[in-house]
Every structure is written in structure tokens, then in C-alpha cells.
Design an enzyme around this catalytic site. Structure first.
Site, PDB file in Angstrom:
ATOM      1  N   SER A  87      12.680  16.135  16.634  1.00  0.00           N
ATOM      2  CA  SER A  87      12.609  15.333  15.325  1.00  0.00           C
ATOM      3  C   SER A  87      13.777  15.663  14.456  1.00  0.00           C
ATOM      4  O   SER A  87      13.940  15.150  13.389  1.00  0.00           O
ATOM      5  CB  SER A  87      11.122  15.841  14.522  1.00  0.00           C
ATOM      6  OG  SER A  87      10.259  15.718  15.323  1.00  0.00           O
ATOM      7  N   ASP A 111      -1.602   8.192   8.880  1.00  0.00           N
ATOM      8  CA  ASP A 111      -1.863   8.755  10.246  1.00  0.00           C
ATOM      9  C   ASP A 111      -3.069   9.275  10.237  1.00  0.00           C
ATOM     10  O   ASP A 111      -3.384  10.635  10.057  1.00  0.00           O
ATOM     11  CB  ASP A 111      -0.766   9.963  10.498  1.00  0.00           C
ATOM     12  CG  ASP A 111      -0.845  10.419  11.660  1.00  0.00           C
ATOM     13  OD1 ASP A 111      -1.452  10.078  12.430  1.00  0.00           O
ATOM     14  OD2 ASP A 111      -0.305  11.640  11.802  1.00  0.00           O
ATOM     15  N   ASP A 125       0.866  12.207  17.924  1.00  0.00           N
ATOM     16  CA  ASP A 125       1.505  13.284  16.972  1.00  0.00           C
ATOM     17  C   ASP A 125       0.992  14.632  17.228  1.00  0.00           C
ATOM     18  O   ASP A 125      -0.049  14.825  18.026  1.00  0.00           O
ATOM     19  CB  ASP A 125       1.061  12.749  15.553  1.00  0.00           C
ATOM     20  CG  ASP A 125       2.082  13.039  14.611  1.00  0.00           C
ATOM     21  OD1 ASP A 125       2.924  13.966  14.650  1.00  0.00           O
ATOM     22  OD2 ASP A 125       1.979  12.260  13.591  1.00  0.00           O
ATOM     23  N   HIS A 129      -1.818  13.689  10.114  1.00  0.00           N
ATOM     24  CA  HIS A 129      -1.179  13.987   8.770  1.00  0.00           C
ATOM     25  C   HIS A 129      -1.714  13.423   7.572  1.00  0.00           C
ATOM     26  O   HIS A 129      -1.790  13.526   6.649  1.00  0.00           O
ATOM     27  CB  HIS A 129       0.032  13.566   8.879  1.00  0.00           C
ATOM     28  CG  HIS A 129       1.008  14.254   9.732  1.00  0.00           C
ATOM     29  ND1 HIS A 129       1.375  14.311  11.028  1.00  0.00           N
ATOM     30  CD2 HIS A 129       1.668  15.517   9.614  1.00  0.00           C
ATOM     31  CE1 HIS A 129       2.155  14.993  11.699  1.00  0.00           C
ATOM     32  NE2 HIS A 129       2.364  15.996  10.665  1.00  0.00           N
ATOM     33  N   CYS A 142       6.002  13.908  10.611  1.00  0.00           N
ATOM     34  CA  CYS A 142       5.049  12.914  11.040  1.00  0.00           C
ATOM     35  C   CYS A 142       5.683  12.175  12.038  1.00  0.00           C
ATOM     36  O   CYS A 142       6.548  11.215  11.794  1.00  0.00           O
ATOM     37  CB  CYS A 142       4.484  12.257   9.831  1.00  0.00           C
ATOM     38  SG  CYS A 142       3.190  11.010  10.323  1.00  0.00           S
TER      39      CYS A 142
END
Length: 360
Positions: A87, A111, A125, A129, A142
């Protein structure tokens, strides 16, 4: 004469060594750069070795113990190691999406299930979220948000790999930085044509999803990641980092070495500020909240990157501080270290605590 800050070098080495001695992971790397100049302030690759052994001619026994070490102490992980960034790549993808106009800073993604489905394939994920905008998606890391802007989903037109690659190249990924050390690696940013020619397969939307969160075929070096972090911190100037400050001749004449600018002004300041605000929220309310206890405002991004068939993860954290006037940009990597928030963030906290209080 080097740009290396001796105290900073030692504290990073000590904290990383302490971590690896207590954990299963024995390999790690870290680098700190002054974003104002491109000067390399510290560079640590673990495991290390006693380089004094080479000064007078190393014994065969000592040499054998070094070259037969399965953790490769002679391998400079900072400049030569190529890893999935996880990420930590998301700020670059965010810059791409804002610049290309595929989203605005207020675009939201819901999400609601913690995954995106393409046919029978699930792109998960790390948690559900809820509704995310760009800043909160960076702060909370996210994946679904970045799947959507990278590959497209719902009413969001995805960037696709070629456009993601364009901006990742701007930030220096896929190319050597020109650091004054030998053996630097390029890392790798794929594209559609590469996959067709090398793999004999077309590029699928799932490839774009994976690339948008720093997985799949994407690899970077810790040095590239630090240089990219420094470019975000300083407002969009990418330097060729330098370890040597100056060289003094026998006659006492100094020849100074300056970090060349690779490129600048390749990203709009307003766009960069939005992304930086998301990285600041990573600390104030996201996945690195423990850094709120530091005496200066810090911005950063965690990364947890899967590798190998066993799905182990590298732990990353990129950071810069102080937020309003950055003087240090840093990357910490713990190979196979689990989650960035639980492994790389604590090391960063201890180092920055020392760095910003030592003069007191």
C-alpha cells in the site's frame, strides 16, 4: 566526507537489529533522505557484517562464514532488493487518478463488503471500511477504493496500468535513482504490452486491481520508495540521492557533490497537497496513530505486501516530518515482518523520537 548522519545511522541500526533479534525475521532495511537536498542521511541493510575484516585481508574462515550466511549480509537490500511495495504505492496511484480527472478529492467509494468481485474471483480488503473518500482511503489503507480507481468499478473509470505506470515512472519507480553506490536495481513497473509479450496473456482488470495496491508484478527498491517519499514531502522534486558530500584532495581542496534533480514540477501542488493530507491522516486517525505521540507532526503510509506462495508479508512504513516543513523522509522495511503498522511503524516512532529530541 559523507552526508550520513552518524547518530541517525546508529539509532536506525540499533532499533532494527533489536527488532530482528526478537523476531523470526532476520532481514530488514531502512533509509533516510533529506527531502530538501536529496542527501542520504542513513542507510541500513540487515543482517550486516564487520567490514573491518576486509581491511587487512580477510581470513578464509571469516569470508566463508559471511558468504555462506543464508541471510546474505553482503546483499545491500536498500539499493539492490526488489520487493512488492504494497500500500505504500497508493499515494502515487492517488496522484495519477486526480491528475487524470478520473476522480476528485471528494469522490467516494462504499466498501460495504470488504471486497470487489469480478465473476467468481474475489479481490479482498483487509477489513470492511464503509464509505471512503481519497484522504480517508489513504489513511485507512482501503484496498477497495484503490481497486476502483486503478482498475475501475461502478461509476468510476479505472486508470488502467499504462496510466498508473506513467505516474509511477514520474516518481522514479522502474528506473535507477543514480545513487553513488554500485549495483543498484531498477525495480519493475509492468504494463499491458509487457504481459502480452512476456507471459503470452492479455492484461486483465484483476492485474490492474493488484497493481493499484502494490502487488502483482510491481516491485520497487527501498531506495526508490524513500526517494518517492522525499519527492512527495518536498512538493514534487525528485533528486538523484547522494551519500558523498565532498571529496578532499591531498592538497586540501574540496570538491563538493550535489544531488542532481531528475525531474521537478511533474505534479500539481494542489493535488499533491490532497495526497499529503491523506498521509497526515494516516497518523492522526489511521493505521499509524501511535506516531501522534511524537513532538512533531508526521505523515506516512503503511504497507503490508504479500510475497511467495506461503502468503507471508513484508512490513513497510514510509514517512516524512515535520509535516509543514519536512527535513527527513524515511522508509523502514522488515522482510517477512507481518503488518507495517505493528512492525515498521514502532521502529519509525523510536527513530523519529530520537531525531527530533536529540538536541534537547
Amino acid at each position: 566526507f559523507l552526508n550520513i548522519d552518524e547518530g541517525l545511522q546508529k539509532i536506525i541500526y540499533d532499533k532494527l537489529t533489536s527488532l530482528t533479534e526478537k523476531s523470526e525475521s532476520k532481514t530488514a532495511a531502512a533509509i533516510a533522505i533529506d527531502p530538501r537536498s536529496g542527501n542520504v542521511l542513513a542507510l541500513v541493510s540487515l543482517p550486516s557484517y564487520n567490514n573491518n575484516l576486509f581491511a587487512q585481508g580477510i581470513s578464509s574462515q571469516d569470508y566463508k562464514s559471511i558468504i555462506e550466511d543464508k541471510n546474505l549480509p553482503l546483499f545491500n537490500r536498500v539499493t539492490d532488493g526488489e520487493y512488492p511495495p504494497g500500500s505504500t504505492i497508493k499515494p502515487a496511484v492517488a496522484v495519477a487518478a486526480l491528475t487524470e480527472g478520473t476522480i476528485t478529492s471528494e469522490t467516494t467509494v462504499n466498501d460495504s463488503s470488504g471486497a470487489i468481485y469480478v465473476g467468481a474471483r474475489r479481490f479482498g480488503d483487509w477489513k470492511t471500511h464503509g464509505v471512503m473518500n481519497l484522504r480517508s482511503a489513504i489513511a485507512q489503507s482501503c484496498d477497495v477504493f484503490f481497486y476502483s480507481i486503478g482498475g475501475g468499478y461502478g461509476n468510476i473509470t479505472g486508470l488502467g496500468m499504462s496510466r498508473m505506470k506513467k505516474y509511477e515512472n514520474f516518481f522514479g519507480f522502474g528506473n535507477m535513482t543514480g545513487v553513488d553506490l554500485p549495483g543498484e536495481s531498477n525495480g519493475f513497473i509492468p504494463d499491458e504490452d509487457w504481459k502480452l509479450s512476456e507471459k503470452g496473456e492479455k492484461w486483465y482488470i484483476g492485474d490492474s486491481y493488484n497493481a493499484s495496491i502494490g502487488q502483482g508484478f510491481v516491485t520497487v527498491t527501498p531506495l526508490q520508495l524513500a526517494n518517492y517519499t522525499a519527492a512527495i514531502a518536498n512538493g514534487g522534486t525528485l533528486y538523484s540521492p547522494k551519500i558523498v558530500n565532498h571529496i578532499r584532495s591531498g592538497s586540501g581542496t574540496d570538491q563538493f557533490v550535489k544531488s542532481e534533480i531528475i525531474r521537478k514540477n511533474f505534479v500539481d501542488q494542489n493535488i499533491l497537497n490532497i495526497v499529503k493530507e491523506g498521509m497526515r491522516q494516516t497518523v492522526t486517525e489511521g493505521s499509524a496513530r501511535s506516531l501522534n505521540e511524537l513532538p512533531v507532526a508526521v505523515a506516512g503510509k503503511t504497507g503490508t505486501a504479500e510475497f511467495g506462495i506461503e502468503k507471508k508479508t513484508h512490513a513497510w512504513f514510509i514517512s516524512f516530518a515535520p509535516f509543514d516543513n519536512p527535513e527527513i523522509a524515511m522508509v523502514v522495511l522488515v522482510e517477512g515482518g507481518g503488518e507495517g503498522s505493528s512492525t515498521a511503524v514502532p521502529v519509525t516512532k523510536e527513530v523519529l523520537q530520537w531525531y527530533f529530541t536529540r538536541n534537547k
